[in-house]
Structure formats: C-alpha cells, structure tokens
Motif scaffolding. Structure first.
Motif, PDB file in Angstrom:
ATOM      1  N   GLN A 198      -5.272 -13.476  -1.653  1.00 28.26           N
ATOM      2  CA  GLN A 198      -5.118 -12.777  -2.931  1.00 28.26           C
ATOM      3  C   GLN A 198      -6.115 -11.609  -3.032  1.00 28.26           C
ATOM      4  O   GLN A 198      -5.747 -10.483  -3.376  1.00 28.26           O
ATOM      5  N   ARG A 199      -7.361 -11.881  -2.653  1.00 26.58           N
ATOM      6  CA  ARG A 199      -8.378 -10.826  -2.714  1.00 26.58           C
ATOM      7  C   ARG A 199      -8.087  -9.738  -1.683  1.00 26.58           C
ATOM      8  O   ARG A 199      -8.253  -8.543  -1.945  1.00 26.58           O
ATOM      9  N   PHE A 200      -7.615 -10.159  -0.537  1.00 27.51           N
ATOM     10  CA  PHE A 200      -7.273  -9.197   0.517  1.00 27.51           C
ATOM     11  C   PHE A 200      -6.119  -8.298   0.051  1.00 27.51           C
ATOM     12  O   PHE A 200      -6.144  -7.083   0.268  1.00 27.51           O
ATOM     13  N   ALA A 201      -5.137  -8.895  -0.619  1.00 25.99           N
ATOM     14  CA  ALA A 201      -3.981  -8.123  -1.103  1.00 25.99           C
ATOM     15  C   ALA A 201      -4.432  -7.056  -2.098  1.00 25.99           C
ATOM     16  O   ALA A 201      -3.934  -5.920  -2.076  1.00 25.99           O
ATOM     17  N   GLU A 202      -5.408  -7.402  -2.927  1.00 28.53           N
ATOM     18  CA  GLU A 202      -5.920  -6.419  -3.887  1.00 28.53           C
ATOM     19  C   GLU A 202      -6.619  -5.274  -3.156  1.00 28.53           C
ATOM     20  O   GLU A 202      -6.469  -4.099  -3.506  1.00 28.53           O
ATOM     21  N   TYR A 203      -7.340  -5.626  -2.118  1.00 30.32           N
ATOM     22  CA  TYR A 203      -8.002  -4.600  -1.295  1.00 30.32           C
ATOM     23  C   TYR A 203      -6.965  -3.683  -0.624  1.00 30.32           C
ATOM     24  O   TYR A 203      -7.124  -2.463  -0.590  1.00 30.32           O
ATOM     25  N   LEU A 204      -5.900  -4.277  -0.115  1.00 31.61           N
ATOM     26  CA  LEU A 204      -4.871  -3.487   0.581  1.00 31.61           C
ATOM     27  C   LEU A 204      -4.163  -2.530  -0.382  1.00 31.61           C
ATOM     28  O   LEU A 204      -3.824  -1.401  -0.004  1.00 31.61           O
ATOM     29  N   ALA A 205      -3.963  -2.979  -1.628  1.00 36.93           N
ATOM     30  CA  ALA A 205      -3.336  -2.107  -2.627  1.00 36.93           C
ATOM     31  C   ALA A 205      -4.222  -0.884  -2.854  1.00 36.93           C
ATOM     32  O   ALA A 205      -3.744   0.253  -2.937  1.00 36.93           O
ATOM     33  N   GLU A 206      -5.533  -1.119  -2.907  1.00 35.61           N
ATOM     34  CA  GLU A 206      -6.491  -0.029  -3.115  1.00 35.61           C
ATOM     35  C   GLU A 206      -6.517   0.890  -1.876  1.00 35.61           C
ATOM     36  O   GLU A 206      -6.511   2.120  -2.006  1.00 35.61           O
ATOM     37  N   LEU A 207      -6.505   0.279  -0.694  1.00 32.88           N
ATOM     38  CA  LEU A 207      -6.511   1.046   0.563  1.00 32.88           C
ATOM     39  C   LEU A 207      -5.296   1.980   0.624  1.00 32.88           C
ATOM     40  O   LEU A 207      -5.409   3.154   0.978  1.00 32.88           O
ATOM     41  N   GLU A 208      -4.146   1.427   0.257  1.00 33.99           N
ATOM     42  CA  GLU A 208      -2.913   2.221   0.283  1.00 33.99           C
ATOM     43  C   GLU A 208      -3.005   3.403  -0.691  1.00 33.99           C
ATOM     44  O   GLU A 208      -2.541   4.503  -0.398  1.00 33.99           O
ATOM     45  N   LYS A 209      -3.653   3.155  -1.822  1.00 35.15           N
ATOM     46  CA  LYS A 209      -3.811   4.219  -2.817  1.00 35.15           C
ATOM     47  C   LYS A 209      -4.754   5.306  -2.289  1.00 35.15           C
ATOM     48  O   LYS A 209      -4.506   6.493  -2.415  1.00 35.15           O
ATOM     49  N   GLN A 210      -5.852   4.856  -1.666  1.00 37.41           N
ATOM     50  CA  GLN A 210      -6.861   5.802  -1.167  1.00 37.41           C
ATOM     51  C   GLN A 210      -6.374   6.582   0.051  1.00 37.41           C
ATOM     52  O   GLN A 210      -6.705   7.741   0.232  1.00 37.41           O
ATOM     53  N   GLN A 211      -5.626   5.897   0.920  1.00 37.97           N
ATOM     54  CA  GLN A 211      -5.226   6.545   2.181  1.00 37.97           C
ATOM     55  C   GLN A 211      -3.728   6.370   2.429  1.00 37.97           C
ATOM     56  O   GLN A 211      -3.327   5.710   3.394  1.00 37.97           O
ATOM     57  N   PRO A 212      -2.912   7.005   1.590  1.00 37.87           N
ATOM     58  CA  PRO A 212      -1.463   6.790   1.684  1.00 37.87           C
ATOM     59  C   PRO A 212      -0.870   7.242   3.027  1.00 37.87           C
ATOM     60  O   PRO A 212       0.150   6.722   3.460  1.00 37.87           O
ATOM     61  N   LYS A 213      -1.535   8.171   3.668  1.00 40.78           N
ATOM     62  CA  LYS A 213      -1.002   8.646   4.957  1.00 40.78           C
ATOM     63  C   LYS A 213      -1.294   7.664   6.084  1.00 40.78           C
ATOM     64  O   LYS A 213      -0.631   7.664   7.112  1.00 40.78           O
ATOM     65  N   LEU A 214      -2.315   6.846   5.884  1.00 39.99           N
ATOM     66  CA  LEU A 214      -2.718   5.931   6.971  1.00 39.99           C
ATOM     67  C   LEU A 214      -1.772   4.745   7.086  1.00 39.99           C
ATOM     68  O   LEU A 214      -1.236   4.456   8.153  1.00 39.99           O
ATOM     69  N   VAL A 215      -1.562   4.063   5.975  1.00 42.02           N
ATOM     70  CA  VAL A 215      -0.757   2.834   6.036  1.00 42.02           C
ATOM     71  C   VAL A 215      -0.229   2.475   4.648  1.00 42.02           C
ATOM     72  O   VAL A 215      -0.857   2.790   3.628  1.00 42.02           O
ATOM     73  N   SER A 216       0.960   1.864   4.606  1.00 41.68           N
ATOM     74  CA  SER A 216       1.464   1.358   3.326  1.00 41.68           C
ATOM     75  C   SER A 216       2.090  -0.022   3.553  1.00 41.68           C
ATOM     76  O   SER A 216       2.472  -0.371   4.674  1.00 41.68           O
ATOM     77  N   PHE A 217       2.163  -0.776   2.468  1.00 40.23           N
ATOM     78  CA  PHE A 217       2.609  -2.160   2.582  1.00 40.23           C
ATOM     79  C   PHE A 217       3.702  -2.467   1.566  1.00 40.23           C
ATOM     80  O   PHE A 217       3.802  -1.805   0.528  1.00 40.23           O
ATOM     81  N   ASP A 218       4.472  -3.480   1.848  1.00 39.29           N
ATOM     82  CA  ASP A 218       5.400  -4.011   0.858  1.00 39.29           C
ATOM     83  C   ASP A 218       4.586  -4.963  -0.030  1.00 39.29           C
ATOM     84  O   ASP A 218       4.577  -6.182   0.173  1.00 39.29           O
ATOM     85  N   LEU A 219       3.869  -4.373  -0.989  1.00 41.25           N
ATOM     86  CA  LEU A 219       2.908  -5.144  -1.785  1.00 41.25           C
ATOM     87  C   LEU A 219       3.597  -6.159  -2.693  1.00 41.25           C
ATOM     88  O   LEU A 219       3.044  -7.208  -3.007  1.00 41.25           O
ATOM     89  N   LYS A 220       4.831  -5.839  -3.070  1.00 41.49           N
ATOM     90  CA  LYS A 220       5.558  -6.740  -3.962  1.00 41.49           C
ATOM     91  C   LYS A 220       5.866  -8.066  -3.227  1.00 41.49           C
ATOM     92  O   LYS A 220       5.581  -9.143  -3.749  1.00 41.49           O
ATOM     93  N   SER A 221       6.409  -7.947  -2.024  1.00 39.60           N
ATOM     94  CA  SER A 221       6.694  -9.178  -1.246  1.00 39.60           C
ATOM     95  C   SER A 221       5.409  -9.948  -0.961  1.00 39.60           C
ATOM     96  O   SER A 221       5.385 -11.179  -1.025  1.00 39.60           O
ATOM     97  N   LEU A 222       4.345  -9.191  -0.629  1.00 34.22           N
ATOM     98  CA  LEU A 222       3.073  -9.850  -0.327  1.00 34.22           C
ATOM     99  C   LEU A 222       2.610 -10.672  -1.534  1.00 34.22           C
ATOM    100  O   LEU A 222       2.244 -11.850  -1.398  1.00 34.22           O
ATOM    101  N   GLN A 223       2.681 -10.050  -2.713  1.00 34.07           N
ATOM    102  CA  GLN A 223       2.238 -10.760  -3.915  1.00 34.07           C
ATOM    103  C   GLN A 223       3.127 -11.966  -4.207  1.00 34.07           C
ATOM    104  O   GLN A 223       2.625 -13.049  -4.552  1.00 34.07           O
ATOM    105  N   GLU A 224       4.443 -11.791  -4.049  1.00 37.63           N
ATOM    106  CA  GLU A 224       5.358 -12.924  -4.290  1.00 37.63           C
ATOM    107  C   GLU A 224       5.041 -14.093  -3.366  1.00 37.63           C
ATOM    108  O   GLU A 224       5.026 -15.251  -3.787  1.00 37.63           O
ATOM    109  N   ASP A 225       4.779 -13.766  -2.089  1.00 35.27           N
ATOM    110  CA  ASP A 225       4.486 -14.845  -1.127  1.00 35.27           C
ATOM    111  C   ASP A 225       3.153 -15.532  -1.452  1.00 35.27           C
ATOM    112  O   ASP A 225       3.031 -16.758  -1.328  1.00 35.27           O
TER     113      ASP A 225
END
Ligand SMILES: Nc1ncnc2c1ncn2[C@@H]1O[C@H](COP(=O)(O)OP(=O)(O)OP(=O)(O)O)[C@@H](O)[C@H]1O
Ligand SMILES: C[C@@](O)(CCO)CC(=O)[O-]
Length: 312
Positions: free
Chosen positions: A54-81
C-alpha cells in the motif's frame, strides 16, 4: 491467484566498486523466489507485506506524477488488488543481500507498468539502461538511492555484466561443473544487514585520499580481474585474485564484516580452505565464500551451514 515467480540475486563481484565504476557481475539465484498473490486471508507476515505494498503504491503514484516520461502504472488495478489483499509471497530473506526488494519491484513492474519493456523483445543496451533507471527510481523507496541492478536481474532472470555505470549487458556465464570440487557458497552471518548505513560509511571513507587510492589500485583492480577470470572460466587465476580481494576487504572494509567473522575470514586466507568476500553491502546477512575444495571448506566451517550457489 498467484503471479509469475521472481528470483533472488547474488552480486558475485562489484559491491561498492560499481558505485565507482568497477566491473560487476550479478547472477539470479533460483533457490529463493517470490510472487504476487491476491488473497484475503493473511498471516501476520502477509498482512505486513500488504501494508508495505500500500505504501509502495502511494510512492509509485507520486513517482509517476513527478516523472511521467520515465514510467507509468495501471494504478487503479494496483489499488484494487491491494484492497483485495495482495501481498508479495516470498521466500527471499530481507536484509540479507540477495535482493528481496528487487524481486518485489520486478514483480510490480511486470504486472502494473503500462508500455513496459518486456523480456521477450530485443533488449538493446539503451533499453537495458532505461529499465535500470526505472527500477532504480522504484527501488529507492525501500532503501534510499538504488542502482536498479537487483530488480533488473530479477526481472530478466539473466546474469548481468556491469562494465561501467552506463555500460551493462546480459552475460553468459560458464556452465556449472556439477561434479567439480570448487564452489561458491553463502554463509549466514545470522544477523540482518542494512545497505544505507554501510554505503554511508563507504562514502565517508572515500573522502580520504588513501582510501580512494586503495580502492582504485587494489579493490577495483582485483574486482575487475575476478570478473574477467570468472567469465573466461580461468579458475586458477580467479582464485589467486579472490584471495587478494578477500585480504583487501578484511584490511579496508572492517565495518562491513560482522565482528565475529573477522577471525574466520583470516583463517580462510591463511589455510587456503576458503576465501570470504562481501555479498552486497555487508554488515550482516550473507557472506559470500569461494573454495577450490568444498569438502575442505565444509570441514573448516563445520559450525556453519553453507548454501552452495555455483559449482566449478
Ligand atoms: N515479501 C515482501 N513484501 C513486502 N515488502 C517486502 C517483501 N520483501 C521485501 N520487502 C521490502 O523490502 C525491504 C528490504 O529491502 P532491502 O533493500 O533493505 O533489503 P534486500 O533487498 O533484502 O537486500 P539487498 O538490497 O541488500 O540485496 C523490506 O524492508 C520491505 O520493505
Ligand atoms: C553496496 C552496493 O554496491 C551493492 C549493494 O547490493 C550498493 C549499490 O551499488 O547499489
């Protein structure tokens, strides 16, 4: 529901040196592995893993916001799982230098990254470096700055040769001689090690000219020679270089070797029964051993359980 397996890794050579551009060689270690599992019923350990995710997912959401060109995730599926109880079902010991967080990062990237670079495509050097950069950012959540090498190893399930910081490649290593007497083994120090404080000590030492000189003229020189010998299969030269490396580490990396192993370390060099080196950043966790004669090493280390990871 359980996902694909991701393996632990062993950095055979290159700890600390790779921070300063030495060569390095890291191999997957299949004995330990982990996989993402979605399941509501939890033990205490599984619950803790779910909380970490859960904490990692929050970090990844922030990472995606900060560096959108580097990497993006299906955050919705991640949160659901995660809400459905997902955890990382792993046998990889934590803080032992075999990459428990790396395997977790690889598993999350594999399942949730969008536009991901896959193992099946032709992996150019650029793609490998891009993956390493992504993994470095992801893994830094767990222990501050990360080179990204551990997740890369786990994700590709291939040995990786580090020629320098910006030059890495998937490497073939000589196939193992199952009947051979020589071996690489893990020795359990019985305590957990933490990477960040050890790297801090190293960086402090690097402020001294004498230490920098030792690193370049002795440590990196021997490390590079070990990598070259290992890849060539030149076992005789390898053992002569490992013996020297073991000595250099004992003399100059004392804080990274748990106290109760200093004597054992020295005895290996003096008897030639085995040579010990750091496994990752040290300070606890596993110690890596090399021997030309496993039976002899086992006898000399009879009070310890050795885990063989490679046969010569
Ligand atoms: N099964 C797991 N579930 C959730 N989080 C985990 C799991 N395994 C490892 N972690 C996370 O990874 C952290 C450990 O990573 P750390 O980088 O400190 O050590 P390591 O990866 O085991 O060793 P090293 O980086 O030295 O090879 C744990 O504190 C935890 O946050
Ligand atoms: C100590 C170190 O060289 C290896 C730790 O596995 C740190 C790093 O390069 O990530």
């Amino acid at each position: 529901m359980k996902g694909p397996l991701f393996y632990s890794k062993i950095l055979l050579f290159g700890e600390y040196g790779i921070i300063k551009d030495s060569k390095g060689l890291s191999i997957p270690y299949n004995f330990y592995n982990g996989a993402l599992k979605v399941d509501k019923a939890h033990t205490e350990k599984q619950h803790q893993s779910n909380v970490n995710l859960q904490r990692f997912a929050e970090y990844l959401a922030e990472l995606e916001k900060q560096q959108p060109k580097l990497v993006s995730f299906d955050l919705k599926s991640l949160q659901e799982d995660i809400d459905a109880g997902m955890y990382f079902d792993s046998s990889i010991p934590q803080g032992y230098g075999v990459g428990s967080s790396g395997a977790l990062v690889a598993a999350i990237y594999d399942k949730y990254a969008t536009n991901k670079i896959t193992v099946l495509e032709n992996l150019s050097r650029e793609k490998l470096l891009k993956l390493k950069a992504i993994f470095g950012e992801m893994e830094s959540f767990f222990h501050g700055k990360s080179s990204g090498l551990d997740p890369l190893n786990s994700y590709l399930s291939l040995p990786i040769l580090i020629n320098s910081k910006d030059n890495i490649e998937a490497a073939g290593i000589p196939s193992q001689t199952k009947s051979g007497k020589g071996a690489v083994f893990l020795l359990d120090s019985g305590t957990v090690g933490e990477t960040a404080p050890m790297v801090n000590i190293f960086m402090e030492n690097m402020k001294q000219e004498g230490f920098r000189k030792m690193l370049k003229d002795k440590f990196v020189k021997r490390t590079d020679a070990c990598v070259e010998d290992f890849l060539k299969g030149d076992v005789k030269s390898l053992f002569s270089n490992i013996k020297e490396l073991s000595h250099v580490v004992l003399d100059n990396f004392k804080p990274m070797i748990p106290k109760q192993f200093h004597k054992l370390w020295k005895e290996g060099i003096e008897s030639n029964a085995y040579y010990l080196k750091l496994c990752g950043s040290g300070g606890g966790g596993y110690i890596l051993g090399f021997t030309e004669d496993l039976a002899k090493a086992q006898k000399a280390l009879k009070n310890y359980k050795l885990e063989v990871v490679y046969n010569f």
